[in-house]
Design a protein around this motif. Structure first.
Motif, PDB file in Angstrom:
ATOM      1  N   ASP A 284       0.817  -1.249   0.037  1.00 39.03           N
ATOM      2  CA  ASP A 284      -0.037  -0.016   0.002  1.00 39.03           C
ATOM      3  C   ASP A 284       0.831   1.187  -0.028  1.00 39.03           C
ATOM      4  O   ASP A 284       1.572   1.220   0.686  1.00 39.03           O
ATOM      5  N   ARG A 285       0.543   2.272  -0.808  1.00 34.82           N
ATOM      6  CA  ARG A 285       1.256   3.649  -0.743  1.00 34.82           C
ATOM      7  C   ARG A 285       0.301   4.482  -0.311  1.00 34.82           C
ATOM      8  O   ARG A 285      -0.807   4.547  -1.063  1.00 34.82           O
ATOM      9  N   PRO A 286       0.773   5.607   0.165  1.00 32.74           N
ATOM     10  CA  PRO A 286       0.059   6.766   0.606  1.00 32.74           C
ATOM     11  C   PRO A 286      -0.720   7.442  -0.663  1.00 32.74           C
ATOM     12  O   PRO A 286      -0.102   7.570  -1.610  1.00 32.74           O
ATOM     13  N   ASN A 287      -1.942   7.880  -0.511  1.00 31.36           N
ATOM     14  CA  ASN A 287      -2.988   8.527  -1.474  1.00 31.36           C
ATOM     15  C   ASN A 287      -3.276   7.556  -2.834  1.00 31.36           C
ATOM     16  O   ASN A 287      -4.167   7.987  -3.517  1.00 31.36           O
ATOM     17  N   THR A 288      -2.925   6.454  -2.903  1.00 33.03           N
ATOM     18  CA  THR A 288      -3.123   5.723  -3.937  1.00 33.03           C
ATOM     19  C   THR A 288      -4.648   5.177  -3.810  1.00 33.03           C
ATOM     20  O   THR A 288      -4.978   4.851  -2.459  1.00 33.03           O
ATOM     21  N   ARG A 289      -5.479   4.858  -4.983  1.00 31.50           N
ATOM     22  CA  ARG A 289      -6.401   4.174  -4.763  1.00 31.50           C
ATOM     23  C   ARG A 289      -6.613   2.911  -4.120  1.00 31.50           C
ATOM     24  O   ARG A 289      -7.319   2.420  -3.262  1.00 31.50           O
ATOM     25  N   SER A 290      -5.740   2.065  -4.532  1.00 26.40           N
ATOM     26  CA  SER A 290      -5.540   0.468  -4.046  1.00 26.40           C
ATOM     27  C   SER A 290      -5.233   0.552  -2.615  1.00 26.40           C
ATOM     28  O   SER A 290      -5.716  -0.653  -2.063  1.00 26.40           O
ATOM     29  N   ALA A 291      -4.649   1.418  -1.978  1.00 24.26           N
ATOM     30  CA  ALA A 291      -4.641   1.517  -0.699  1.00 24.26           C
ATOM     31  C   ALA A 291      -5.962   1.208   0.165  1.00 24.26           C
ATOM     32  O   ALA A 291      -5.993   0.655   1.195  1.00 24.26           O
ATOM     33  N   SER A 292      -6.939   1.709  -0.468  1.00 19.74           N
ATOM     34  CA  SER A 292      -8.197   1.796   0.248  1.00 19.74           C
ATOM     35  C   SER A 292      -9.077   0.241  -0.380  1.00 19.74           C
ATOM     36  O   SER A 292     -10.167   0.304  -0.065  1.00 19.74           O
ATOM     37  N   PHE A 293      -8.462  -0.309  -1.251  1.00 23.54           N
ATOM     38  CA  PHE A 293      -9.194  -1.457  -1.810  1.00 23.54           C
ATOM     39  C   PHE A 293      -9.490  -2.614  -0.725  1.00 23.54           C
ATOM     40  O   PHE A 293      -8.442  -2.791   0.129  1.00 23.54           O
ATOM     41  N   PRO A 294     -10.626  -3.345  -0.685  1.00 20.82           N
ATOM     42  CA  PRO A 294     -10.703  -4.498   0.436  1.00 20.82           C
ATOM     43  C   PRO A 294     -10.063  -5.686  -0.118  1.00 20.82           C
ATOM     44  O   PRO A 294      -9.212  -5.586  -1.294  1.00 20.82           O
ATOM     45  N   ASP A 295     -10.165  -6.582   0.715  1.00 26.18           N
ATOM     46  CA  ASP A 295      -9.551  -8.191   0.237  1.00 26.18           C
ATOM     47  C   ASP A 295      -7.857  -7.996  -0.024  1.00 26.18           C
ATOM     48  O   ASP A 295      -7.327  -8.531  -0.895  1.00 26.18           O
TER      49      ASP A 295
END
Ligand code: SAM
Ligand code: SF4
Length: 450
Positions: A348-359
């Protein structure tokens, strides 16, 4: 302890530590040149430093951790040498800004990715005022204009040339658009002039750098594409070899593919990051390309240029990646048989969309997948290297080999490293080498007399 600035005659040492990609390597060379103008000599021994420049990378969590731990180790040095100035630049610096100063009270200056040009001025301010500073402009800051020849630390056979900065692609996992800003291309005439100067100074090969080189030209006043630029470099400069990195599969056009057959000086190697073999994962990554679309481009590349070498990047353990998705990636590897591969465990990287993805994928599962993928690729790479035995390759001699005593090292047009016995006078020449040995990361051979 006295400040060497107050004693201009005394030598001042600059120690540079670079983490991350070729862009950072290039920026570190710029920093060395800019501070050389102020009398700093680059030193290899950190104990000799009056200034330390740490060029940081935040593309993956692991890279950022390395930066934090290295910064931590500098505290003791600073305690024993109070006049020492420690500067952090690059992507972590851009991302954290003044927070990095709060976190490390022995750090003197934080300089953003668009402020490299003003490093000399900023350093002088820090030294004169004794204050700690963070400089993170939104636009490229002013400073002396440096060309590639000026930034090379010593005579060199290969040289990087930045053609564009930043990225607009916003792949959901990637921090680059946030820390390097939007895409900006350099005017073509400036790039061509830089390459001509490099050629005159003995450089034989240039590596054109950008996060997504095949969107080069967008936003420039002139009407020019990356293909036009490549063709102009091929015809309007004498440079013997051209390489480029990185290109995005979604923007790989037929015109660019044709360049591998039509631009003689373009090396027969393409780094084309695919990231995953699963369409579901690729869609969640916002890559704008399917696995079949990627394979189709690979087929066209191989049709146009059968001897082309292909390398790629893969991320394993992207949020939601199932065992089935991972097997799709393994299948893609089997189908393409890349010459080499850079593979990473998702972080996970800060600000990126995938950081908040589930699973999120269990780190142990992701590590197991990474190992499996890397050992499969190691077999393919070795098999491809072994298949080189018996062939004759043209090798650009770069200099004495660091690993093999008395040998020279160079690269084939496919970017394979070759070590062989040759006189020092061969440096800079393109020589024929009969390949007799193959290892995981290099080849060995015998030079063919001219
Ligand atoms: N611009 C290039 C492209 O489009 O592929 C590469 C940019 S990035 C500096 C280099 C590689 O780091 C990527 O291709 C990707 O494989 C990897 N990477 C980027 N973000 C990542 C993340 N959050 N976790 C793991 N790997 C990552
Ligand atoms: Fe990151 Fe995607 Fe841009 Fe490459 S193309 S720098 S992976 S956002």
């Amino acid at each position: 302890m006295s400040d060497p600035l107050l004693h201009p005659g005394s030598p001042r040492g600059l120690y540079v530590r670079t983490f991350g990609c070729q862009m950072n390597e290039y920026d570190s060379l710029r920093v060395q040149r800019l501070l050389a103008n102020l009398g700093y000599v680059t030193v290899n021994d950190i104990g000799q430093a009056d200034v330390i420049f740490l060029n940081t990378c935040s593309v993956r969590g692991k890279a950022e951790q390395k930066v934090h731990s290295f910064l931590g180790t500098l505290r003791r040095l600073k305690d024993t040498k109070p006049h020492l100035k420690i500067i952090a630049g690059g992507c972590v610096a851009q991302q954290l800004g003044a927070k990095l100063l709060d976190r490390f009270d022995h750090l003197d200056m934080v300089i953003g990715t668009r402020a490299v040009n003003s490093i000399g001025r900023m350093l002088q301010q820090v030294q004169e005022s004794g204050r700690r500073l963070a400089c993170l402009p939104d636009e490229e800051s002013d400073g002396p204009r440096l060309d590639g020849r000026q930034i090379l630390p010593h005579p060199s056979i290969t040289a990087p040339v930045t053609i564009m900065q930043g990225c607009n692609n916003y792949c959901t996992y990637c921090i680059v658009p946030y820390v390097r800003g939007p895409e900006r291309s350099r005017p073509a005439d400036e790039i061509l002039e830089e390459i001509r100067l490099l050629d005159e100074s003995g450089v034989r090969e240039v590596l054109l750098l950008g996060q997504n080189v095949n969107s080069y030209g967008r936003g420039l006043d002139e009407n020019i594409t990356f293909v036009d630029l490549l063709r102009r470099i091929g015809t309007e400069t004498g440079i013997a070899r051209i390489r480029f990195t990185t290109s995005h599969p979604k923007d790989l056009t037929d015109e660019l593919i044709r360049c591998f057959a039509e631009v003689d000086s373009l090396c027969k190697h393409l780094h084309l990051p695919v990231q995953s073999g699963s369409d579901l994962v690729l869609a969640r990554m916002n890559r704008g390309c399917t696995a079949a679309g990627y394979m189709e481009k690979i087929s066209r590349l191989r049709r146009i240029c059968p001897e082309i070498a292909l390398t790629s990047d893969i991320i394993v353990g992207f949020p939601g990646e199932t065992e089935h998705d991972f097997q799709k990636t393994m299948e893609l590897l089997e189908q393409v048989r890349f010459d080499n591969l850079f593979s990473f465990r998702y972080s996970d990287r800060p600000n990126t969309r995938s950081a908040s993805f589930p699973d999120k994928v269990d780190p142990e599962v992701a590590s197991r997948r990474l190992l499996e993928l890397q050992s499969f690729q190691a077999e393919i790479t070795l098999a491809k290297n072994l298949a080189e035995i018996g062939s004759t390759r043209l090798v650009l001699v770069e200099g004495p080999s660091r690993t093999s005593n008395g040998q020279m090292t160079g690269r084939t047009t496919q970017n394979r490293i070759v070590n062989f016995q040759a006189p020092l006078s061969s440096v800079g020449q393109i020589v024929g080498v009969k390949i007799t040995l193959a290892y995981s990361h290099s080849l060995g051979g015998d030079i063919i007399p001219a």
